[in-house]
Structures are given as C-alpha cells and as structure tokens.
Design a protein around this motif. Structure first.
Motif, PDB file in Angstrom:
ATOM      1  N   GLY A   1       0.819  -1.214   0.000  1.00 33.74           N
ATOM      2  CA  GLY A   1       0.000   0.000   0.000  1.00 33.74           C
ATOM      3  C   GLY A   1       0.849   1.259   0.000  1.00 33.74           C
ATOM      4  O   GLY A   1       0.560   2.222  -0.723  1.00 33.74           O
ATOM      5  N   ILE A   2       1.914   1.266   0.789  1.00 32.29           N
ATOM      6  CA  ILE A   2       2.815   2.428   0.826  1.00 32.29           C
ATOM      7  C   ILE A   2       3.492   2.629  -0.520  1.00 32.29           C
ATOM      8  O   ILE A   2       3.588   3.750  -1.013  1.00 32.29           O
ATOM      9  CB  ILE A   2       3.848   2.255   1.965  1.00 32.29           C
ATOM     10  N   ILE A   3       3.913   1.553  -1.145  1.00 33.82           N
ATOM     11  CA  ILE A   3       4.567   1.647  -2.455  1.00 33.82           C
ATOM     12  C   ILE A   3       3.583   2.166  -3.511  1.00 33.82           C
ATOM     13  O   ILE A   3       3.927   3.026  -4.325  1.00 33.82           O
ATOM     14  CB  ILE A   3       5.165   0.282  -2.859  1.00 33.82           C
ATOM     15  N   VAL A   4       2.356   1.677  -3.493  1.00 33.70           N
ATOM     16  CA  VAL A   4       1.352   2.124  -4.463  1.00 33.70           C
ATOM     17  C   VAL A   4       1.054   3.607  -4.274  1.00 33.70           C
ATOM     18  O   VAL A   4       0.971   4.370  -5.249  1.00 33.70           O
ATOM     19  CB  VAL A   4       0.060   1.273  -4.346  1.00 33.70           C
ATOM     20  N   ILE A   5       0.927   4.052  -3.035  1.00 30.87           N
ATOM     21  CA  ILE A   5       0.654   5.473  -2.774  1.00 30.87           C
ATOM     22  C   ILE A   5       1.829   6.337  -3.234  1.00 30.87           C
ATOM     23  O   ILE A   5       1.639   7.388  -3.846  1.00 30.87           O
ATOM     24  CB  ILE A   5       0.341   5.696  -1.279  1.00 30.87           C
ATOM     25  N   ALA A   6       3.068   5.890  -2.961  1.00 32.74           N
ATOM     26  CA  ALA A   6       4.253   6.645  -3.386  1.00 32.74           C
ATOM     27  C   ALA A   6       4.314   6.751  -4.906  1.00 32.74           C
ATOM     28  O   ALA A   6       4.613   7.817  -5.461  1.00 32.74           O
ATOM     29  CB  ALA A   6       5.511   6.002  -2.837  1.00 32.74           C
ATOM     30  N   LEU A   7       4.043   5.653  -5.595  1.00 33.60           N
ATOM     31  CA  LEU A   7       4.060   5.680  -7.062  1.00 33.60           C
ATOM     32  C   LEU A   7       2.957   6.586  -7.608  1.00 33.60           C
ATOM     33  O   LEU A   7       3.177   7.312  -8.590  1.00 33.60           O
ATOM     34  CB  LEU A   7       3.916   4.268  -7.620  1.00 33.60           C
ATOM     35  N   ALA A   8       1.789   6.564  -6.991  1.00 32.42           N
ATOM     36  CA  ALA A   8       0.698   7.440  -7.435  1.00 32.42           C
ATOM     37  C   ALA A   8       1.080   8.907  -7.241  1.00 32.42           C
ATOM     38  O   ALA A   8       0.807   9.750  -8.106  1.00 32.42           O
ATOM     39  CB  ALA A   8      -0.582   7.115  -6.673  1.00 32.42           C
ATOM     40  N   MET A   9       1.733   9.226  -6.129  1.00 34.63           N
ATOM     41  CA  MET A   9       2.161  10.608  -5.893  1.00 34.63           C
ATOM     42  C   MET A   9       3.201  11.039  -6.920  1.00 34.63           C
ATOM     43  O   MET A   9       3.167  12.162  -7.417  1.00 34.63           O
ATOM     44  CB  MET A   9       2.708  10.754  -4.473  1.00 34.63           C
ATOM     45  N   LEU A  10       4.149  10.166  -7.246  1.00 36.44           N
ATOM     46  CA  LEU A  10       5.147  10.487  -8.273  1.00 36.44           C
ATOM     47  C   LEU A  10       4.495  10.728  -9.627  1.00 36.44           C
ATOM     48  O   LEU A  10       4.872  11.652 -10.344  1.00 36.44           O
ATOM     49  CB  LEU A  10       6.177   9.360  -8.385  1.00 36.44           C
ATOM     50  N   LEU A  11       3.538   9.908  -9.970  1.00 33.76           N
ATOM     51  CA  LEU A  11       2.835  10.068 -11.242  1.00 33.76           C
ATOM     52  C   LEU A  11       2.093  11.396 -11.294  1.00 33.76           C
ATOM     53  O   LEU A  11       2.170  12.122 -12.294  1.00 33.76           O
ATOM     54  CB  LEU A  11       1.860   8.910 -11.456  1.00 33.76           C
TER      55      LEU A  11
END
Length: 132
Positions: free
Chosen positions: A11-21
C-alpha cells in the motif's frame, strides 16, 4: 513476515508511485520561459513551448537565440570568442547562456506563475556583476 505487513508495504509503495505520477503529470513544460538580459536590462521574456528565433542586435554586434523543442541555445553570435555558442541547450531552472563580450545573459525561468523565480523590480533581476 505477516500478511498484514506485506499489504501495508504494498500500500505504501502504491501510494508513493501514485504521488510520483501526479507530480510528473502536473509539472509540465508549458510555463517555462527564458529571459534575455542585455547589459543588465531585460531585453525580453520568451516561452520555451513555442519554437522561435530571437535576434538581439545592439550596435555592431548580434546574437541569434533559437528555441526549439522546449530548449534554447545560442545559434549564432559575432563575438570574438564564440563561447556562448558552445554552451549547449538549456531548458531547466538555473541553466544559463552567457555572452560576456556582448553582456548578454539567457536564463531559464521555471514557471511564470511561481513568485519565487521572479520579481517585478528590474533591479532585482539584473546581474550583479558583468566583467569585461
């Protein structure tokens, strides 16, 4: 490792990737500009999103600045050393092209709406030193 730990990590990785995008999509290059300064005075401000050629003439000298594909470079100059033509293409904030013999500076302004990169007072944006 427990199943809950794996879910939390994912979940943390998905949120971080979404923020980068989101940051990459909203950053855009449309607001980038260059400012041409001649002998400490602003000659003009030009958009990097529009391909164009800027000719700066003052007395016996001239410089031709080309904006192409979101990058600016010194295409031609009649200064004796020609170093300004060798400085390459610029497109990011803090990048500059300087022609010392002609007292010409080309600098990238990151975003025209961002108050931290420019002021309305010409004295604040003029170079503080020009050497001969």
């Amino acid at each position: 490792m427990k199943k809950k730990d794996l879910i939390l990590g994912a979940g943390i990785i998905v949120i971080a990737l979404a923020m980068l995008l989101v940051m990459q999509l909203t950053r855009g290059e449309e607001g980038n500009q260059i400012r041409v300064t001649l002998d400490g005075k602003i000659y003009g401000t030009y958009s990097l999103s529009k391909d164009q050629t800027i000719e700066v003439k003052d007395g016996d000298f001239y410089n031709r600045i080309r904006i192409e594909d979101g990058k600016a470079y010194m295409e031609e100059a009649n200064c004796p050393d020609g170093y300004c033509e060798e400085q390459g293409k610029i497109s990011g904030h803090t990048q500059t092209i300087v022609c010392l013999p002609h007292k010409l500076v080309v600098e990238v302004l990151e975003n025209e709406n961002d108050q931290s990169f420019g002021t309305s007072d010409p004295e604040d944006v003029a170079p503080d030193t020009i050497a001969k």
